[in-house]
Design an enzyme around this catalytic site. Structure first.
Site, PDB file in Angstrom:
ATOM      1  N   CYS A   2       0.826  -1.206   0.000  1.00 60.54           N
ATOM      2  CA  CYS A   2       0.000   0.000   0.000  1.00 60.54           C
ATOM      3  C   CYS A   2       0.857   1.251   0.000  1.00 60.54           C
ATOM      4  O   CYS A   2       2.050   1.213   0.307  1.00 60.54           O
ATOM      5  CB  CYS A   2      -0.877   0.043   1.256  1.00 60.54           C
ATOM      6  SG  CYS A   2      -1.949  -1.385   1.512  1.00 60.54           S
ATOM      7  N   ASP A  62      21.920  34.988 -13.864  1.00 54.85           N
ATOM      8  CA  ASP A  62      20.653  35.285 -14.522  1.00 54.85           C
ATOM      9  C   ASP A  62      20.177  36.675 -14.091  1.00 54.85           C
ATOM     10  O   ASP A  62      20.008  36.937 -12.893  1.00 54.85           O
ATOM     11  CB  ASP A  62      19.622  34.222 -14.110  1.00 54.85           C
ATOM     12  CG  ASP A  62      18.298  34.378 -14.856  1.00 54.85           C
ATOM     13  OD1 ASP A  62      17.859  35.524 -15.057  1.00 54.85           O
ATOM     14  OD2 ASP A  62      17.707  33.350 -15.224  1.00 54.85           O
TER      15      ASP A  62
END
Length: 472
Positions: free
Chosen positions: A43, A421
């Site tokens: 499970c 950046d």
């Protein structure tokens, strides 16, 4: 700037895993599997069934490992229908790279020899490492992947079961039937009948048009992803609205078109494929594109502890790092002048998209050196690459900032900070962080520098929006 992180194996800590199972904590679904000796069933951690006694459970890293040990899947909690383990993004070792390629369907297309060749290891070496790390070899892991694809087709399509068998990658109907019985303890026809009632409320499908629910670990910043894709969208290949993102896909056996619509607890994925053998690969690529296997709670714990980042982390929970559906495409789009490359072939129009992104070979005809390197095999960009090796290979053709960007998005690398950046540097200034100190600050943000970068980018956008005067 790229750093490498090794994550601890949660499934080996039985005491911690059992506490998670007792709490039925859904945040850990996909991070390990619980198997119950007395029932023979495995499970997800949040399964709503009664919690078994601690002495009756075993924990495994993957469903394939549970299946290899004789356990079958729970039909109540569907343990394969959960977000994937974030380990495969955080870790950069052989097992993690192999899992990314297996989920992309490499074993079905190229066999174990092809998987080993892409990873640069012998088949025997690869089998030993995967069995030790994941509890199952490459064939068993691929078998679990096929079983998951088959279940999707059984439940979500009206295809004849014989067609489902071959579309999911099985070599025979007999192998398909045996695998479904072993994994789900039922026949394919019974599985389809059992799923019919669940399918009604999610909409029916037919033929090659599928509507799937892609789970994620909340929270999920869908608006941020849609804005990012809108800023980068290529006309005719992508279409972005305030509610959804659609694009074409170039896949191993054919083409596809996908529309992704975020919902409160899942992403609705509408797929049109020319060849259903591409289903598993298409879903895997879309999940990477949206970073659906991320663990936002782990990201928040680290980044929320930084005084400068804490306000934006609290304001925008669940930020994701956009991935890529194709490594070659992402690299070509990251280069200057990418907007001028010729468009690829036309595809049947869906949701406003009608063309594929061109192949590297098609772009190479324009004299593009990077496209030529890709087309000739001198440069290989795929999800199974080691981050350091891929970056070193890219540096022969592109700037370091571009190499880092490609590594971050193609490999889903969570610990890459794009210190040069401009958007990130503006975001740093907006948060009173000196741009020149980003590399040093990254030490405190490890292993989630990529997510820190997305928060900085978000701060940059917010600052520009505030600084821009509105209409008079």
């Amino acid at each position: 700037m790229v750093t490498t992180t090794t994550a601890a194996a949660l499934w080996r800590d039985a005491e911690r895993c059992y506490r998670v199972v007792t709490a039925r904590d859904s945040r850990f679904d996909g991070q390990f599997i619980m198997a119950v000796r007395t029932t023979g069933i495995y499970c997800r951690p949040s399964c709503p069934a009664s919690t078994p006694k601690a002495q009756n459970v075993r924990f495994f890293p993957t469903s394939a490992a549970a299946q290899a040990n004789g356990f079958r899947a729970c039909r109540r909690c569907l343990p394969d229908a959960v977000p994937g383990s974030p380990d495969w993004d955080v870790r950069a070792d052989l097992a993690a790279r192999a899992m990314r390629l297996i989920s992309d369907g490499t074993v079905e297309r190229e066999g174990v020899p092809g998987l080993a060749r892409r990873l640069g290891y012998s088949e025997r070496q690869l089998g030993r490492v995967l069995t030790a790390e994941l509890g199952a070899g490459p064939l068993a892991l691929a078998r679990a992947h096929r079983a998951h694809s088959a279940r999707l087709l059984i439940e979500m399509s009206g295809l004849p079961l014989t067609d489902v068998a071959f579309a999911a990658g099985f070599s025979s109907v007999r192998q398909f039937n045996e695998t479904i019985r072993e994994v789900f303890a039922t026949t394919p026809s019974q599985l389809r009948a059992f799923a019919a009632s669940r399918r009604r409320r999610h909409g029916d499908v037919s033929g090659t048009r599928l509507s799937l629910r892609l789970p994620f670990r909340p929270p999920f910043d869908a608006d941020g992803l849609l804005r990012f894709f809108a800023d980068q969208a290529v006309s005719e290949i992508e279409e972005v609205t305030s509610e959804s993102y659609a694009r074409t896909l170039r896949l191993a056996h054919g083409t596809g078109v996908v529309r992704l619509t975020p919902e409160p607890d899942h992403v609705r994925c509408e797929l049109v494929l020319t060849d259903l053998r591409d289903l598993g690969s298409a879903v895997s690529r879309v999940r990477r594109l949206l970073d659906l296997d991320a663990d936002p709670a782990a990201v928040t714990r680290v980044l929320g502890a930084d005084r400068a980042l804490a306000p934006v982390v609290a304001a925008v929970p669940g930020v994701r790092v956009p991935g890529a559906v194709d490594g070659e495409e992402l690299l070509l789009r990251a280069l200057p002048g990418s907007r001028t490359v010729p468009l690829g072939e036309e595809v049947p129009g869906e949701w406003g998209v009608t063309r594929l992104f061109p192949t590297a070979a098609q772009v190479a005809t324009t004299g593009h050196p990077v496209a030529a390197a890709l087309a000739e095999g001198r440069l290989d960009v795929h999800v199974g690459r080691d981050a350091a090796d891929l970056r070193a290979e890219l540096l022969a053709y592109v700037e370091p900032s571009t190499a880092d960007y490609v590594v971050m998005r193609v490999l889903g690398a969570p610990d890459v900070l794009l210190v040069d950046d401009p958007a990130l540097r503006r975001g740093a200034e907006a948060l009173d962080i000196a741009p020149g100190s980003l590399a040093e600050r990254a030490r405190a943000w490890t292993p989630w520098c990529s997510y820190a970068g997305m928060y900085l980018r978000r701060s940059s956008s917010a600052r520009r929006a505030t600084a821009t005067p509105g209409p008079r």
